[in-house]
Design a protein around this motif. Structure first.
Motif, PDB file in Angstrom:
ATOM      1  N   ARG A 265       0.832  -1.210   0.000  1.00  0.00           N
ATOM      2  CA  ARG A 265       0.000   0.000   0.000  1.00  0.00           C
ATOM      3  C   ARG A 265       0.864   1.256   0.000  1.00  0.00           C
ATOM      4  NH1 ARG A 265      -0.124  -1.790   5.262  1.00  0.00           N
ATOM      5  NH2 ARG A 265       0.325  -0.233   6.885  1.00  0.00           N
ATOM      6  N   TRP A 266       2.039   1.210   0.623  1.00  0.00           N
ATOM      7  CA  TRP A 266       2.930   2.363   0.614  1.00  0.00           C
ATOM      8  C   TRP A 266       3.426   2.657  -0.805  1.00  0.00           C
ATOM      9  CZ3 TRP A 266       6.745   1.612   5.357  1.00  0.00           C
ATOM     10  CH2 TRP A 266       5.973   1.576   6.531  1.00  0.00           C
ATOM     11  N   THR A 267       3.844   1.585  -1.493  1.00  0.00           N
ATOM     12  CA  THR A 267       4.364   1.776  -2.849  1.00  0.00           C
ATOM     13  C   THR A 267       3.252   2.211  -3.794  1.00  0.00           C
ATOM     14  OG1 THR A 267       5.883  -0.042  -2.336  1.00  0.00           O
ATOM     15  CG2 THR A 267       5.840   0.751  -4.585  1.00  0.00           C
ATOM     16  N   TYR A 268       2.066   1.627  -3.633  1.00  0.00           N
ATOM     17  CA  TYR A 268       0.952   2.052  -4.483  1.00  0.00           C
ATOM     18  C   TYR A 268       0.596   3.520  -4.240  1.00  0.00           C
ATOM     19  CZ  TYR A 268      -0.302  -2.346  -6.738  1.00  0.00           C
ATOM     20  OH  TYR A 268      -0.307  -3.454  -7.541  1.00  0.00           O
ATOM     21  N   ALA A 269       0.675   3.966  -3.013  1.00  0.00           N
ATOM     22  CA  ALA A 269       0.384   5.373  -2.715  1.00  0.00           C
ATOM     23  C   ALA A 269       1.376   6.284  -3.429  1.00  0.00           C
ATOM     24  CB  ALA A 269       0.427   5.608  -1.211  1.00  0.00           C
ATOM     25  N   TRP A 270       2.653   5.906  -3.407  1.00  0.00           N
ATOM     26  CA  TRP A 270       3.672   6.710  -4.106  1.00  0.00           C
ATOM     27  C   TRP A 270       3.434   6.696  -5.611  1.00  0.00           C
ATOM     28  CZ3 TRP A 270       7.414   5.689  -7.783  1.00  0.00           C
ATOM     29  CH2 TRP A 270       8.350   6.703  -7.994  1.00  0.00           C
ATOM     30  N   LEU A 271       3.122   5.518  -6.161  1.00  0.00           N
ATOM     31  CA  LEU A 271       2.875   5.421  -7.597  1.00  0.00           C
ATOM     32  C   LEU A 271       1.647   6.216  -8.016  1.00  0.00           C
ATOM     33  CD1 LEU A 271       3.598   1.627  -8.177  1.00  0.00           C
ATOM     34  CD2 LEU A 271       4.944   3.545  -9.046  1.00  0.00           C
ATOM     35  N   ARG A 272       0.632   6.247  -7.167  1.00  0.00           N
ATOM     36  CA  ARG A 272      -0.568   7.047  -7.464  1.00  0.00           C
ATOM     37  C   ARG A 272      -0.194   8.520  -7.626  1.00  0.00           C
ATOM     38  NH1 ARG A 272      -3.534   4.091  -4.038  1.00  0.00           N
ATOM     39  NH2 ARG A 272      -3.027   5.477  -2.309  1.00  0.00           N
TER      40      ARG A 272
ATOM     41  N   SER B 211      -6.192  -2.114 -16.006  1.00  0.00           N
ATOM     42  CA  SER B 211      -6.845  -0.808 -15.917  1.00  0.00           C
ATOM     43  C   SER B 211      -7.928  -0.815 -14.852  1.00  0.00           C
ATOM     44  CB  SER B 211      -7.445  -0.444 -17.278  1.00  0.00           C
ATOM     45  OG  SER B 211      -8.120   0.791 -17.217  1.00  0.00           O
ATOM     46  N   ASP B 212      -8.736  -1.866 -14.819  1.00  0.00           N
ATOM     47  CA  ASP B 212      -9.796  -1.964 -13.808  1.00  0.00           C
ATOM     48  C   ASP B 212      -9.201  -2.020 -12.401  1.00  0.00           C
ATOM     49  OD1 ASP B 212     -11.641  -1.988 -15.848  1.00  0.00           O
ATOM     50  OD2 ASP B 212     -11.905  -4.168 -15.831  1.00  0.00           O
ATOM     51  N   GLU B 213      -8.134  -2.802 -12.242  1.00  0.00           N
ATOM     52  CA  GLU B 213      -7.506  -2.937 -10.928  1.00  0.00           C
ATOM     53  C   GLU B 213      -6.930  -1.610 -10.445  1.00  0.00           C
ATOM     54  OE1 GLU B 213      -3.420  -4.796  -9.104  1.00  0.00           O
ATOM     55  OE2 GLU B 213      -4.381  -5.889 -10.753  1.00  0.00           O
ATOM     56  N   LEU B 214      -6.212  -0.916 -11.327  1.00  0.00           N
ATOM     57  CA  LEU B 214      -5.582   0.342 -10.920  1.00  0.00           C
ATOM     58  C   LEU B 214      -6.615   1.439 -10.701  1.00  0.00           C
ATOM     59  CD1 LEU B 214      -2.422   0.311 -13.220  1.00  0.00           C
ATOM     60  CD2 LEU B 214      -2.561  -0.201 -10.772  1.00  0.00           C
ATOM     61  N   SER B 215      -7.684   1.418 -11.470  1.00  0.00           N
ATOM     62  CA  SER B 215      -8.757   2.381 -11.248  1.00  0.00           C
ATOM     63  C   SER B 215      -9.350   2.217  -9.853  1.00  0.00           C
ATOM     64  CB  SER B 215      -9.840   2.208 -12.316  1.00  0.00           C
ATOM     65  OG  SER B 215     -10.919   3.091 -12.093  1.00  0.00           O
ATOM     66  N   ALA B 216      -9.533   0.975  -9.444  1.00  0.00           N
ATOM     67  CA  ALA B 216     -10.057   0.708  -8.100  1.00  0.00           C
ATOM     68  C   ALA B 216      -9.092   1.167  -7.022  1.00  0.00           C
ATOM     69  CB  ALA B 216     -10.348  -0.783  -7.954  1.00  0.00           C
ATOM     70  N   ARG B 217      -7.808   1.271  -7.350  1.00  0.00           N
ATOM     71  CA  ARG B 217      -6.802   1.736  -6.401  1.00  0.00           C
ATOM     72  C   ARG B 217      -6.626   3.252  -6.425  1.00  0.00           C
ATOM     73  NH1 ARG B 217      -3.480  -2.122  -4.117  1.00  0.00           N
ATOM     74  NH2 ARG B 217      -3.571  -4.246  -4.982  1.00  0.00           N
ATOM     75  N   GLY B 218      -7.398   3.941  -7.240  1.00  0.00           N
ATOM     76  CA  GLY B 218      -7.358   5.395  -7.243  1.00  0.00           C
ATOM     77  C   GLY B 218      -6.520   6.033  -8.332  1.00  0.00           C
ATOM     78  N   PHE B 219      -6.044   5.250  -9.284  1.00  0.00           N
ATOM     79  CA  PHE B 219      -5.301   5.819 -10.412  1.00  0.00           C
ATOM     80  C   PHE B 219      -6.294   6.445 -11.392  1.00  0.00           C
ATOM     81  CE2 PHE B 219      -2.378   2.895  -8.520  1.00  0.00           C
ATOM     82  CZ  PHE B 219      -1.103   3.380  -8.791  1.00  0.00           C
ATOM     83  N   GLN B 220      -5.896   7.552 -11.985  1.00  0.00           N
ATOM     84  CA  GLN B 220      -6.822   8.340 -12.797  1.00  0.00           C
ATOM     85  C   GLN B 220      -6.348   8.451 -14.247  1.00  0.00           C
ATOM     86  OE1 GLN B 220      -6.828  12.089 -10.736  1.00  0.00           O
ATOM     87  NE2 GLN B 220      -7.813  11.263  -8.894  1.00  0.00           N
ATOM     88  N   ARG B 221      -7.282   8.856 -15.107  1.00  0.00           N
ATOM     89  CA  ARG B 221      -7.011   9.115 -16.527  1.00  0.00           C
ATOM     90  C   ARG B 221      -6.271   7.942 -17.194  1.00  0.00           C
ATOM     91  NH1 ARG B 221      -6.635  13.716 -13.735  1.00  0.00           N
ATOM     92  NH2 ARG B 221      -4.414  13.504 -13.289  1.00  0.00           N
ATOM     93  N   LEU B 222      -6.812   6.754 -17.009  1.00  0.00           N
ATOM     94  CA  LEU B 222      -6.201   5.540 -17.546  1.00  0.00           C
ATOM     95  C   LEU B 222      -6.500   5.387 -19.040  1.00  0.00           C
ATOM     96  CD1 LEU B 222      -7.181   3.352 -14.521  1.00  0.00           C
ATOM     97  CD2 LEU B 222      -4.844   3.864 -15.181  1.00  0.00           C
ATOM     98  N   MET B 223      -5.505   4.947 -19.778  1.00  0.00           N
ATOM     99  CA  MET B 223      -5.619   4.757 -21.221  1.00  0.00           C
ATOM    100  C   MET B 223      -5.100   3.372 -21.580  1.00  0.00           C
ATOM    101  SD  MET B 223      -4.008   8.361 -22.535  1.00  0.00           S
ATOM    102  CE  MET B 223      -5.033   9.836 -22.689  1.00  0.00           C
ATOM    103  N   PHE B 224      -5.804   2.663 -22.444  1.00  0.00           N
ATOM    104  CA  PHE B 224      -5.351   1.347 -22.892  1.00  0.00           C
ATOM    105  C   PHE B 224      -4.309   1.497 -23.987  1.00  0.00           C
ATOM    106  CE2 PHE B 224      -5.864  -2.067 -26.072  1.00  0.00           C
ATOM    107  CZ  PHE B 224      -5.350  -3.111 -25.321  1.00  0.00           C
ATOM    108  N   TRP B 225      -3.205   0.760 -23.853  1.00  0.00           N
ATOM    109  CA  TRP B 225      -2.155   0.724 -24.875  1.00  0.00           C
ATOM    110  C   TRP B 225      -1.624  -0.696 -24.947  1.00  0.00           C
ATOM    111  CZ3 TRP B 225       3.523   2.588 -24.019  1.00  0.00           C
ATOM    112  CH2 TRP B 225       4.251   2.419 -25.207  1.00  0.00           C
TER     113      TRP B 225
END
Length: 342
Positions: free
Chosen positions: A120-127, A144-158
């Motif tokens: 959770r610490w590393t994910y907070a920094w990555l966010r 994308s779904d997983e990271l969105s649930a963790r609070g990451f924003q403006r996700l784009m598929f590549w």
């Protein structure tokens, strides 16, 4: 459009990030984008602790700021969260330069395997790192779904692709000359790849590991019956793929798995766990076996048609991946312009 890609991962490293950027440089001009690179080759480097094959750049933000200004990009794309990526992010925020990012690697899980750092610490920094940009590119829908649930924003598929001209079936080629069936792993030989999970399987024939990394010596000692070729590239790698029968992908932490597409293009069905990456590529395809019992998956993959694996891979080209990248950058630039004019 001029895009400056900043990456801590570069030659002589051999990994999915490097391959993706190399193909992006090759194919993006066809879609109106010139890709310039800012890599560790322009800096002094030091070996990464516990993984000396990876070199870390000694990059000051002021120097990176000057290099970005000299490149005069329409957009900066930060591909990695290492020293160069951190310096580039700081430089862009200070100068008001728009940037996008990529999420290539599950650093929280990788770091936890090497040090007692809560995910959770590393994910907070990555966010904080990624949410400061105008878009964050990820390789699969499930990620994308997983990271969105963790609070990451403006996700784009590549997505990713494969060089199907190089990686192809080669009837009569057998560079390994081992008892069959031959089960193959290709990739970094590191603890987070769960290679021991593959090598410990009770399988007929032979097991082959192509690649190098910090875990190789220990794995060679623990599994003396397995065959380790070291790192292979180009035609040597393509011939190794085509000499095998099944590709085994034991990782539970990869964000995609370009080697899966290379194996399929070479005519190898794939065995893997039903996790992000393999699920996104293989589910319902008929060219891969997904099972929490990796041995069962490997044996089931032996019965899958090789010609169908090849046909499936032909739908995943690097040119299409480059087009999506360029479209994502254009969308991010448009969003940035609207936000600034609001």
């Amino acid at each position: 459009m001029r895009v400056l890609v900043v990456t801590d991962a570069w030659r002589p490293q051999v990994n999915g990030v490097v391959r993706t950027i190399e193909h992006l440089v090759e194919h993006a001009p066809a879609y109106g984008a010139q890709i310039d690179l800012l890599t560790p080759q322009r800096f002094r480097t030091v070996p990464m602790p516990t993984y000396p094959e990876i070199r870390l750049s000694l990059a000051r933000t002021s120097v990176v700021s000057r290099m970005i200004a000299e490149a005069r990009p329409d957009n900066v794309h930060i591909s990695t969260e290492g020293p160069l990526g951190i310096a580039a992010r700081r430089a862009c925020l200070k100068a008001g330069i728009g940037f996008t990012t990529s999420y290539h690697t599950r650093f929280p899980e990788y770091l936890r395997r090497r040090a007692p750092v809560p995910e959770r610490w590393t994910y907070a920094w990555l966010r904080r790192f990624h949410n400061a940009g105008d878009g964050m590119m990820v390789a699969t829908r499930s990620l994308s779904d997983e990271l969105s649930a963790r609070g990451f924003q403006r996700l784009m598929f590549w997505g990713r692709g494969v060089d199907a001209d190089r990686f192809r079936p080669r009837p009569g080629v057998d560079v390994l000359k081992l008892p069959r069936p031959i089960f193959l792993y290709v990739g970094r030989v590191a603890t987070e790849k769960n290679i021991e999970g593959f090598l410990a399987l009770d399988l007929p024939g032979s097991k082959v590991v192509v690649g190098d990394g910090p875990a190789r010596r220990d794995l060679e000692a623990a599994f003396p019956d397995a065959h380790f070729t070291g790192s292979l590239e180009g035609e040597a790698l393509a011939e190794a793929y085509s000499s095998c029968d099944v590709f085994v992908f034991p990782s539970r932490t990869d964000t995609f798995g370009i080697v899966i597409l290379e194996a399929l293009a070479s005519g190898l069905p794939v065995a893997a766990f039903p996790v992000t990456g393999p699920v996104d590529i293989l589910a319902g395809s008929g060219v891969g076996a997904l099972d929490e019992d990796l041995r069962a998956a490997a044996l089931a993959a032996l019965d899958l048609p090789k010609d169908k694996a090849r046909a499936f891979a032909l739908h995943h080209g690097w040119a299409d991946a480059a087009r999506v990248f360029v479209e994502n950058v254009a969308s991010a630039m448009e969003l940035r312009a609207r936000r600034r004019s609001a």
